[in-house]
Write an enzyme that holds these catalytic residues in place. Structure first.
Site, mmCIF file in Angstrom:
data_model
loop_
_atom_site.group_PDB
_atom_site.id
_atom_site.type_symbol
_atom_site.label_atom_id
_atom_site.label_comp_id
_atom_site.label_asym_id
_atom_site.label_seq_id
_atom_site.Cartn_x
_atom_site.Cartn_y
_atom_site.Cartn_z
ATOM 1 N N ALA A 1 0.836 -1.192 0.000
ATOM 2 C CA ALA A 1 0.000 0.000 0.000
ATOM 3 C C ALA A 1 0.879 1.252 0.000
ATOM 4 O O ALA A 1 0.695 2.157 -0.822
ATOM 5 C CB ALA A 1 -0.929 -0.015 1.211
ATOM 6 N N GLY A 2 1.840 1.302 0.896
ATOM 7 C CA GLY A 2 2.675 2.497 1.039
ATOM 8 C C GLY A 2 3.530 2.768 -0.181
ATOM 9 O O GLY A 2 3.581 3.900 -0.683
ATOM 10 N N ARG B 1 -11.016 -19.157 5.780
ATOM 11 C CA ARG B 1 -10.039 -19.276 6.862
ATOM 12 C C ARG B 1 -10.654 -19.361 8.245
ATOM 13 O O ARG B 1 -10.245 -20.168 9.064
ATOM 14 C CB ARG B 1 -9.086 -18.084 6.800
ATOM 15 C CG ARG B 1 -8.223 -18.166 5.580
ATOM 16 C CD ARG B 1 -7.324 -16.975 5.463
ATOM 17 N NE ARG B 1 -6.471 -17.160 4.302
ATOM 18 C CZ ARG B 1 -5.639 -16.253 3.831
ATOM 19 N NH1 ARG B 1 -5.550 -15.079 4.428
ATOM 20 N NH2 ARG B 1 -4.904 -16.497 2.788
ATOM 21 N N GLU C 1 -3.701 -2.804 5.019
ATOM 22 C CA GLU C 1 -4.191 -3.560 6.165
ATOM 23 C C GLU C 1 -4.491 -2.676 7.369
ATOM 24 O O GLU C 1 -5.280 -3.047 8.233
ATOM 25 C CB GLU C 1 -3.182 -4.656 6.551
ATOM 26 C CG GLU C 1 -3.734 -5.667 7.544
ATOM 27 C CD GLU C 1 -2.747 -6.776 7.882
ATOM 28 O OE1 GLU C 1 -1.776 -6.966 7.113
ATOM 29 O OE2 GLU C 1 -2.956 -7.457 8.901
#
Lengths: 230, 638, 248
Positions: B44-45, B330, B425
């Site tokens: 993301a960064g 999950r 996240e």
């Protein structure tokens, strides 16, 4: 991007190492081919070898090539020095206290510089004993009136220590070539995943022929020619 | 705290296009007058920083690692989803949207999730253009595999190192802009405080981890891309340095924190082997494509797996969820594993694992095919455990993995603090109460490459007038002072317990009370215990060294201090949600068959928490979730 | 098991360092090497000593941040293994283990075992990318790439940037690191157009950072945790020479 071709960076310098190295490899083939005449029966060898030597020293083309050869040897050695110095700088002042990197690669691969220095020393001895004598000293003549280099060689090879020196030097050469031949192709970027292996095997084959070929001559002459010729 | 999600009007499929067509823009020659801070260099960064810089903004990029390439996105193994429908199995943006929303147990925003699915195809194009070597079929076209919770093949992968390859793509784009002079890179810098001026995010205080120096950095907007806080459980699949400090400190400055307790426990990790253990390595979910999960039918069966005949094995996922089998999502797979382990059917020396068996797949496809698909994972397994999984089944166990919770953001990815954005996240994101496999890389990339570069302009268009932000503003001095005081306080305790010690204790406590299963009593007692532990921390912590040098222990202590507060919020979050949804499983709320009982009438909202001061109960705000396009259904994978 | 450690301690970049002895009487063979160091550090902190700084993060062999020179070898004695994946079961009870930082003048020591590898980042900045803009890329399947080409490119792209290649190289050369990136991008049609120029720029930066030259000893490919072949160095040389020969 401008570049001064010879000094800019290590890839360029390494190209020169590779190119000069391969040129020297080529020379070794020719040198060996000529020298194999020494394995002929003595009388025939004497005539043919002396004839060959004269041919070499009077041919203009060969002369030009020989200067390229001397230049290659010097450049090869000089760049090796520069690169070794650079490697020392790159490693930095602090070495490893406990160093087992030797487990990873064969010894001769890591010691090309040492092998090269030994070879240079050998080349100097070699040239002093044969090339220098042939060029710059009065030499006995053979039956056909040519400088009798064959006899000089044969005499030299009747001393056991001298034969041993040659054999050891050829082993040094062999290990130098064992890595150098393939490494040169790698450096020039002449590779292909498939043919890479072939180059490697060609290198091994070449190394064996050159080393064995040159080493066999003094040994052969030592055992077959222990009577000085007339 | 006012929560306005700012979801654009119009039909679901039109919202994002409409937004893009109408949002405000910053003209090209004005962009260079605007500074943006991006904290974190994961997918993301890095992608956001690179995109901003390409657009013309001036960017400062921060990471605590020694290089941006090491951010933990690098460790994602299995793949990235995209609704390309290359496999012609009926995939579409809408289907992907529905799968993601359902996978998250209908606890995410429709509009955001649809946008995620819509942008997914672009991401694959983008990554291929950057040179990401995705797996290819023999004809030269991109290959796909399946992942948990879906019935199509939409996962793109680069062996078992998809995260690494995507990250290196983003890292290369970032570096290209560093070379262009549009990004200033600050590796080994940790953000310790957010600076607000007139209620807007205007900078950060960071510590240079190589020198200990405290630095001020100003900008017109601050983007947090700091990843998840799953490391709060100490034993997790995350990297040692992963932390929640940046978002926690932003939360304390007023940013709403959403769904804090929704933490994904990943079903296929390597089990714990001793108390020295520092992390639990994840084995990609993709293994469940070919591996079958089972335990012996007899409790505490001492036999070797190979000696247990087929009819004495319990393939419990296939038994309970025949439609999805081993590819159940999950949360469900983890819970089912924990259920078997707790009931005494666990395997391995600590009886804390289940088998993941490849014998059938090897028989069917041959060992070479399995090696090509998962070779690196099998090798990793052997390195860590010393066992060869081609010959005997792997032993796996659930472990803390991904945080669906995080800073609350609106449709533009802005937090409740103007000018502060959270992407990837670290925001509460699009995954609802449970994230589907291979959606994490997707969300991080889509946020950074395709969403924030548009939405940030809508805010920055107004910020041109304020001119350069000065770090001489009193707000910077004050924040800096606060940071220095806290570091000094940590150093001055000089007690006898290490930060890791506290971290381990907190992790075990949290995993027990606020992990795979939660109860009201458990959570209530956990809050008490966490408070006690926190008090003990501030009395008996020992941090060696000084603040003005390299000091890893000081870094750890700061992170643990934040975890000790965040943990409490997680418990409140879980306690106030009287339902089971996704990863949040309250034992009081389950069906007769032991499945989650969701209570839409009362809990169809996102819990957004406002910080109320140290040891004060946080204030709960609700963002109601409106479903206009689809109807939430009971999530069934049977 | 009982382990004796000899660990490099160095206060900061300028200070002089030395090897210091530590004893760990009770090491569990299932521990990873870094967990063993964790245990030692916890012990040091409790006894009022300064813990040992070392690099690590993901602890699953992919981030590339860990990197110790263990018993004379980069990442220790196991092949294709990072320091974090090395486990104590590979040592014997009573062993003495030497732990040093990766050494090269381009990797200065920050403290103890922690080094500065930002030189690698700068090599990538010099050209380790495809010059494409984010946000608007052509359809991914528009250019088919053969299965084997993609696999080969992956092999090169798998580099984790740990620096073991430099640490083990007798010339402290970064040729494998640089070559892997040049080769990865040169193999793909997307990266091919700027490949010679990329090779030239990255090699120049590698040189500027003070790394040595490559003598093709092959030590790097043996110690590389991702087993990246030195063939990629050859490809870098090819691309570089192509630039030199064909440049207008």
């Amino acid at each position: 991007m401008s570049r001064s071709l010879f000094l800019r960076d290590s890839v360029v310098r390494k190209n020169l190492m590779a190119l000069t190295g391969l040129f020297l490899c080529l020379f070794l083939v020719i040198h060996l081919a000529g020298n194999l005449q020494l394995l002929l029966p003595a009388e025939q060898a004497q005539v043919q070898y002396n004839h060959y030597s004269e041919l070499l020293s009077h041919n203009f083309f060969i002369k030009a090539v020989s200067y390229a050869l001397y230049a290659s040897i010097l450049a090869h050695a000089l760049y090796a020095l520069i690169l070794t110095r650079r490697a020392k700088q790159a490693r930095g002042p602090q070495g490893y206290a406990y160093d087992k990197r030797g487990q990873v690669t064969p010894w001769y691969v890591r010691n090309m510089g040492v092998l090269g220095a030994l070879l240079l020393a050998f080349i100097i001895i070699h040239m002093r004993d044969f090339w220098f004598q042939y060029k710059f000293t009065e030499m006995p003549l053979d039956a056909e009136g040519r400088k009798d280099l064959y006899t000089v060689v044969a005499v030299a090879y009747q001393q056991l220590w001298y034969v041993a020196l040659y054999v050891v030097a050829m082993l040094v050469l062999g290990f130098h070539l064992l890595h150098g031949f393939h490494s040169a192709f790698q450096t020039l970027g002449l590779y292909h995943s498939k043919y890479n292996r072939w180059v490697k095997w060609a290198g091994y084959g070449y190394t064996f022929i050159i080393t064995a070929g040159f080493a066999i001559i003094p040994i052969y002459m030592y055992f077959t020619q222990n009577q000085p010729l007339p | 705290m006012k929560l306005d999600a700012k979801i654009p009007e119009g039909p679901l499929q039109e919202k994002w296009n409409r937004y893009k067509a109408t949002c405000r823009l910053v003209s090209p020659n004005n962009k260079k007058k605007l500074d943006i801070i991006v904290v974190g260099t994961g997918l993301a960064g890095s992608s956001a920083a690179a995109s901003f810089a390409e657009m013309g903004y001036k960017v400062k990029s921060f990471c605590f690692q020694d290089s941006p390439r090491r951010a933990h996105s690098v460790a994602a193994q299995g793949g990235v989803n995209a609704s390309k429908n290359y496999q012609n199995d009926g995939d579409s943006a809408f289907r992907m949207f529905y799968d993601t929303l359902k996978g998250g147990d209908f606890r995410a925003r429709e509009a955001n999730v649809y946008r995620l699915a819509e942008c997914s195809a672009n991401l694959i194009d983008q990554a291929v253009a950057q040179g990401v070597p995705f797996a290819r079929e023999y004809g030269g076209y991109l290959a796909n595999r399946s992942f948990g919770g879906v019935q199509v093949r939409r996962t793109f992968y680069a062996r078992g190192q998809t995260g690494q390859q995507l990250l290196l793509g983003a890292y290369s784009a970032l570096n290209r802009q560093v070379a262009e002079g549009n990004i200033e890179l600050f590796a080994r810098h940790e953000m310790l405080e957010l600076v607000l001026i007139d209620g807007k995010a205007r900078g950060i205080i960071a510590r240079n981890l190589d020198t200990g120096k405290i630095e001020r950095h100003a900008a017109h907007a601050v983007v947090l891309a700091t990843g998840g806080y799953g490391k709060i459980y100490y034993l997790s699949t995350l990297a040692m340095g992963c932390n929640g400090s940046a978002i926690w400190r932003a939360h304390k400055k007023g940013a709403g924190f959403a769904s804090a307790s929704w933490t994904q426990i990943h079903p296929t990790c390597l089990p714990q082997s001793g108390d020295y253990q520092s992390k639990l390595t994840l084995m990609s979910e993709s293994l469940r494509n070919d591996g079958r999960i089972w335990v012996p039918q007899k409790a505490n069966d001492p036999r070797k797996p190979g000696d247990i005949p087929e009819d004495e094995r319990d393939y419990y996922l296939e038994r309970r969820y025949p439609a999805f089998g081993n590819l159940a999502p999950r949360d469900i797979a983890s819970r089912a594993a924990k259920e078997r382990i707790d009931a005494g059917f666990g395997v391995g020396p600590q009886r804390n694992a289940v088998y993941l068996d490849f014998a059938h797949a090897i028989q069917e496809y041959g060992e070479d095919t399995i090696r090509e698909r998962y070779g690196n994972l099998f090798r990793m397994y052997e390195k860590i455990t010393g066992h060869n999984a081609y010959q005997r089944p792997m032993m796996i166990s659930p472990a803390a993995h991904f945080s669906m919770g995080g800073l609350w953001v609106d449709y533009e990815l802005m937090t409740s603090i103007p000018g502060l954005y959270a992407i990837g996240e670290c925001n509460f994101s699009d995954h609802g109460a449970n994230r589907l496999g291979a959606n994490s890389l997707l969300q991080a990339c889509v946020d950074g490459y395709f969403i924030l570069p548009y939405t940030i302009g809508n805010y920055l268009a107004d910020e041109l007038r304020v001119g350069k932000i000065s770090t001489d503003h009193p707000a910077f001095a004050q924040a800096e002072q606060q940071v220095e005081a806290q570091l000094q306080q940590l150093l001055n305790i000089k007690g006898n317990r290490t930060a890791t010690d506290y971290h381990k204790e907190l992790g075990a406590l949290l995993y027990d009370k606020c992990g795979v299963q939660r109860t009201k009593e458990g959570l209530e007692s956990a809050i008490e215990q966490i408070r006690a532990l926190r008090a003990d921390f501030w009395e008996n912590l020992r941090v060696p060294g000084e603040a003005a040098h390299v000091n890893t222990e000081l870094e750890k202590a700061g992170r643990v201090a934040d975890y000790l507060e965040l943990a409490e919020l997680m418990c409140y979050d879980a306690l106030t949600r009287d339902e089971s949804c996704g990863a949040h499983f309250r034992e009081e709320f389950q069906t007769a068959e032991g499945e989650a009982e969701r209570r839409d009438e009362e809990y169809q909202f996102v819990s957004v928490w406002e910080y109320a001061g140290a040891s004060q109960q946080p204030v709960l705000h609700r963002e109601e979730l409106a479903f206009e396009t689809i109807q939430p259904s009971v999530r069934s994978y049977k | 098991m009982k382990i004796q450690l000899k660990i490099w301690r160095q206060e900061n970049a300028k200070a002089k360092g030395k090897m210091v002895d530590y004893d760990l009487p009770d090491v569990n063979p299932e521990m990873s090497f870094l967990e063993m160091l964790d245990v030692l550090n916890e012990k040091l902190i409790r006894s009022g000593d300064d813990p040992i700084e070392f690099d690590h993060d993901c602890r699953e062999g992919i981030c590339g941040q860990c990197g110790l020179f263990i018993n004379g070898r980069a990442h220790g004695p196991m092949s294709a293994t990072t320091t974090c994946q090395l486990h104590m079961r590979h040592f014997e009870d009573g062993d003495t283990i030497y732990v040093e930082p990766f050494r090269a003048s381009a990797f200065p020591v920050v403290k103890d075992l922690r080094i500065d590898r930002s030189a690698f980042d700068r090599i990538i900045q010099a050209g380790g990318f495809i010059s494409t803009r984010t946000g608007d890329a052509p359809e991914a399947n528009a250019i088919p790439i053969g299965h084997q080409t993609a696999e080969d490119a992956f092999d090169a792209a798998a580099c984790i940037g740990c620096g073991a290649c430099v640490a083990t190289c007798k010339n402290a050369s970064a040729a494998l690191f640089t070559g892997a990136k040049v080769s990865h991008l040169a193999m793909l049609p997307q990266g091919e157009p700027e490949s010679p120029e990329r090779a030239e720029k990255m090699v120049a930066q590698m040189e500027a950072e003070g790394f040595g030259h490559c003598t093709n000893t092959g030590a790097c490919e043996v110690e590389c945790p991702q087993e990246i072949s030195i063939e990629h160095i050859a490809r870098m040389n090819f691309e570089y020479n192509k630039a030199a020969v064909l440049e207008k």
